[in-house]
Write a protein that holds these residues in place. Structure first.
Motif, PDB file in Angstrom:
ATOM      1  N   ASN A   1      60.929   3.744  58.290  1.00 39.87           N
ATOM      2  CA  ASN A   1      60.185   4.032  59.523  1.00 39.87           C
ATOM      3  C   ASN A   1      61.136   4.396  60.659  1.00 39.87           C
ATOM      4  O   ASN A   1      60.868   5.308  61.439  1.00 39.87           O
ATOM      5  CB  ASN A   1      59.315   2.842  59.931  1.00 39.87           C
ATOM      6  N   LEU A   2      62.253   3.686  60.755  1.00 42.69           N
ATOM      7  CA  LEU A   2      63.243   3.992  61.790  1.00 42.69           C
ATOM      8  C   LEU A   2      63.812   5.395  61.590  1.00 42.69           C
ATOM      9  O   LEU A   2      63.910   6.175  62.542  1.00 42.69           O
ATOM     10  CB  LEU A   2      64.368   2.952  61.770  1.00 42.69           C
ATOM     11  N   VAL A   3      64.159   5.734  60.365  1.00 46.61           N
ATOM     12  CA  VAL A   3      64.721   7.059  60.091  1.00 46.61           C
ATOM     13  C   VAL A   3      63.692   8.144  60.397  1.00 46.61           C
ATOM     14  O   VAL A   3      64.040   9.200  60.938  1.00 46.61           O
ATOM     15  CB  VAL A   3      65.238   7.134  58.633  1.00 46.61           C
ATOM     16  N   ALA A   4      62.421   7.883  60.100  1.00 44.45           N
ATOM     17  CA  ALA A   4      61.363   8.857  60.433  1.00 44.45           C
ATOM     18  C   ALA A   4      61.345   9.117  61.937  1.00 44.45           C
ATOM     19  O   ALA A   4      61.258  10.271  62.378  1.00 44.45           O
ATOM     20  CB  ALA A   4      60.003   8.350  59.956  1.00 44.45           C
ATOM     21  N   VAL A   5      61.461   8.066  62.741  1.00 40.11           N
ATOM     22  CA  VAL A   5      61.492   8.215  64.202  1.00 40.11           C
ATOM     23  C   VAL A   5      62.738   8.978  64.634  1.00 40.11           C
ATOM     24  O   VAL A   5      62.676   9.849  65.503  1.00 40.11           O
ATOM     25  CB  VAL A   5      61.431   6.836  64.896  1.00 40.11           C
ATOM     26  N   LEU A   6      63.869   8.663  64.019  1.00 39.77           N
ATOM     27  CA  LEU A   6      65.119   9.342  64.392  1.00 39.77           C
ATOM     28  C   LEU A   6      65.051  10.831  64.086  1.00 39.77           C
ATOM     29  O   LEU A   6      65.503  11.650  64.884  1.00 39.77           O
ATOM     30  CB  LEU A   6      66.308   8.682  63.694  1.00 39.77           C
ATOM     31  N   TYR A   7      64.468  11.195  62.948  1.00 37.24           N
ATOM     32  CA  TYR A   7      64.302  12.619  62.648  1.00 37.24           C
ATOM     33  C   TYR A   7      63.264  13.259  63.561  1.00 37.24           C
ATOM     34  O   TYR A   7      63.447  14.387  64.018  1.00 37.24           O
ATOM     35  CB  TYR A   7      63.913  12.837  61.182  1.00 37.24           C
ATOM     36  N   ARG A   8      62.187  12.546  63.828  1.00 41.70           N
ATOM     37  CA  ARG A   8      61.138  13.096  64.695  1.00 41.70           C
ATOM     38  C   ARG A   8      61.702  13.418  66.085  1.00 41.70           C
ATOM     39  O   ARG A   8      61.403  14.445  66.670  1.00 41.70           O
ATOM     40  CB  ARG A   8      59.991  12.077  64.819  1.00 41.70           C
TER      41      ARG A   8
END
Length: 189
Positions: A64-71
């Motif tokens: 979930n954190l990586v998804a936010v970082l890419y977003r």
């Protein structure tokens, strides 16, 4: 820089920069789930010597954190290529940790130096093999415990992995589009 010792693995600690970002209110508000900040701040990037959690929960929060970082990649890094490189290293490390953690039912980790690694090794030595640990986690009282999880311990790695992959694909499309635009704007000659 402190290394991250995760089970029997050693990571460079590139992801530690994210722990500093968690102190920023705007970054906290951008997280997918309000309660994920607590897990990330006090559990994953905990300043305690040894941290532990089920693998599913660790993977859920890291994906979930990586998804936010890419977003939010472009917003977080601006036009600074050094920031972009540092963030990419942090993301790569977080994904590597999540994938590495999939081999264990329960994960133990710590950020620190060689002394920290030795302490972690002493915690790991008496643990049963992963197959036995997985069986222990299936005991009825532990299953009830899993069902009564506090929100910050949310655990859904499959959904989080999908979310991460979607944001990675969106990020790659944005990069490809930006590269095409740069190419088009360059004078031909």
């Amino acid at each position: 820089m402190n290394k991250l010792y995760f089970m029997d693995g050693k990571f460079e600690g590139h992801s530690w920069v994210i722990s500093e970002w968690l102190e920023n209110e705007a970054f906290r508000e951008s997280l997918i789930f309000d309660d994920s900040w607590y897990f990330l701040r006090y559990r994953f990037f905990g300043r305690d010597c040894i941290c532990s959690e089920t693998s599913a929960t660790v993977r859920t929060h890291l994906y979930n954190l990586v998804a936010v970082l890419y977003r939010d990649f472009e917003t977080l890094t601006g036009c600074d290529s050094g920031e972009a490189d540092a963030l990419q290293r942090a993301i790569d490390e977080l994904v590597e940790i999540a994938e590495f953690g999939a081999d264990f039912p329960v994960c133990l980790w710590a950020f620190g130096d060689e002394t920290t690694r030795e302490i972690l090794s002493k915690w790991l030595e008496p643990l049963p093999p992963p197959e036995q640990m997985a069986h222990v986690l299936k005991l009825p009282h532990l299953q009830r415990h899993e069902l009564e999880r506090l929100p910050y311990r949310y655990s859904e790695p499959k959904t989080s992995l999908k979310r991460y992959r979607k944001q990675l694909a969106d990020y790659n499309r944005r990069r490809k589009h930006a590269a095409k635009n740069r190419q088009r704007s360059q004078p031909s000659g």
